[in-house]
Design an enzyme around this catalytic site. Structure first.
Site, PDB file in Angstrom:
ATOM      1  N   GLU A   1      -6.139  -2.620   4.141  1.00 55.26           N
ATOM      2  CA  GLU A   1      -6.851  -1.408   3.700  1.00 55.26           C
ATOM      3  C   GLU A   1      -8.177  -1.752   3.013  1.00 55.26           C
ATOM      4  OE1 GLU A   1      -5.981   1.691   4.397  1.00 55.26           O
ATOM      5  OE2 GLU A   1      -4.158   1.066   5.433  1.00 55.26           O
ATOM      6  N   ILE A   2      -8.969  -2.606   3.655  1.00 57.60           N
ATOM      7  CA  ILE A   2     -10.257  -2.970   3.051  1.00 57.60           C
ATOM      8  C   ILE A   2     -11.443  -2.586   3.928  1.00 57.60           C
ATOM      9  CG2 ILE A   2      -9.343  -4.842   1.643  1.00 57.60           C
ATOM     10  CD1 ILE A   2     -10.350  -6.781   3.741  1.00 57.60           C
ATOM     11  N   GLY A   3     -11.186  -1.929   5.069  1.00 50.97           N
ATOM     12  CA  GLY A   3     -12.299  -1.443   5.876  1.00 50.97           C
ATOM     13  C   GLY A   3     -12.457  -2.107   7.226  1.00 50.97           C
TER      14      GLY A   3
ATOM     15  N   LYS B   1      -7.308  -1.928  19.430  1.00 49.39           N
ATOM     16  CA  LYS B   1      -6.468  -2.033  18.235  1.00 49.39           C
ATOM     17  C   LYS B   1      -5.029  -2.106  18.752  1.00 49.39           C
ATOM     18  CE  LYS B   1      -5.355  -1.366  13.748  1.00 49.39           C
ATOM     19  NZ  LYS B   1      -5.838  -2.099  12.571  1.00 49.39           N
TER      20      LYS B   1
ATOM     21  N   SER C   1      -0.090   0.689  12.801  1.00 52.78           N
ATOM     22  CA  SER C   1       0.991   1.309  12.039  1.00 52.78           C
ATOM     23  C   SER C   1       0.467   2.544  11.315  1.00 52.78           C
ATOM     24  CB  SER C   1       1.562   0.313  11.021  1.00 52.78           C
ATOM     25  OG  SER C   1       2.119  -0.811  11.646  1.00 52.78           O
TER      26      SER C   1
ATOM     27  N   VAL D   1      -4.478  -6.421  12.399  1.00 56.06           N
ATOM     28  CA  VAL D   1      -3.749  -5.462  11.568  1.00 56.06           C
ATOM     29  C   VAL D   1      -3.461  -6.105  10.218  1.00 56.06           C
ATOM     30  CG1 VAL D   1      -1.513  -6.202  12.487  1.00 56.06           C
ATOM     31  CG2 VAL D   1      -1.737  -3.928  11.483  1.00 56.06           C
TER      32      VAL D   1
END
Length: 226
Positions: free
Chosen positions: A15-17, A40, A44, A127
């Protein structure tokens, strides 16, 4: 500089971009007249295809960056393994009674690389973080190494991001993974601007480092993809 035919976008954390960065890169390349295929393969936390929030999923954002409509075919071609739970893929798959092997994942990606048209750039987004589990036995690093293509590392600008990014850089070096550059993606509520974090990372990373602020464009020509 000669453009790279393929690139693997990996994160120093979760979750950092990564998707924001990948989408910005795709838009940048398309704006320069380049043909790009963004993948991708593992995703998830993805809602059903007919859910109104699907467009905001990682897959939906990458399709939009490519100028593609959301259809069953386009979604399957971008993200063949999609799971509802916002967990590591191995855990999310287990909740649905499904499984995935590293061989299946790598072979699918290789097939997409082989079928790419001349001059087309294939961008694969990983991911989670570099060492996040993706199957019961494999991590994101195992996946990246198996694909044998250069990596672009995405870091945040949060407190601690410098250490996380440089740890990822050293891990990639130790495993012989070519690293073309690092993008520092602005983190919400970070105590310092991304430019400051980027300068600190660049002092030690030994590769080009660029910044991506919210609403900004992918940084200019620092990884040879123009």
């Amino acid at each position: 500089m000669t453009a790279l035919p393929a690139l693997f976008v990996i994160g120093a954390g979760t979750e950092i971009g990564k998707t924001y960065t990948t989408a910005a890169l795709v838009r940048r390349l398309r704006g320069r007249g380049r043909r790009v295929r963004a993948l991708k393969p593992l995703a998830s936390g993805v809602p059903p295809l007919d859910h109104p929030d699907f467009a905001e999923s990682d897959t939906g954002r990458l399709l939009a960056a490519q100028g593609l409509a959301i259809t069953r075919e386009s979604v399957g071609a971008c993200s063949p393994w999609r799971f509802a739970a916002p967990l590591a893929p191995d855990l999310a798959a287990a909740r649905e009674g499904r499984s995935l092997t590293l061989v299946e994942l790598v072979d699918w990606c290789r097939a997409r690389l082989v079928e790419a048209e001349d001059g087309e750039i294939v961008v694969i987004e990983g991911v989670g973080g570099l060492m996040s589990p993706i199957t019961e036995a494999a991590t994101g690093l195992d996946w990246l190494k198996s694909q044998e293509i250069p990596a672009l590392l995405v870091s945040g600008s949060y407190l601690g991001a410098i250490s996380h990014a440089l740890t990822a850089v050293e891990t990639l070096r130790a495993h012989g993974v070519p690293l073309v550059g690092i993008v520092v993606s602005e983190s919400e509520g970070a105590p310092t601007p991304p430019e400051t974090v980027a300068r600190q990372i660049a002092r030690h990373a030994g590769v080009p480092v660029g910044c991506l602020s919210w609403g900004g464009a992918f940084p200019d020509g620092f990884i040879g993809l123009d």
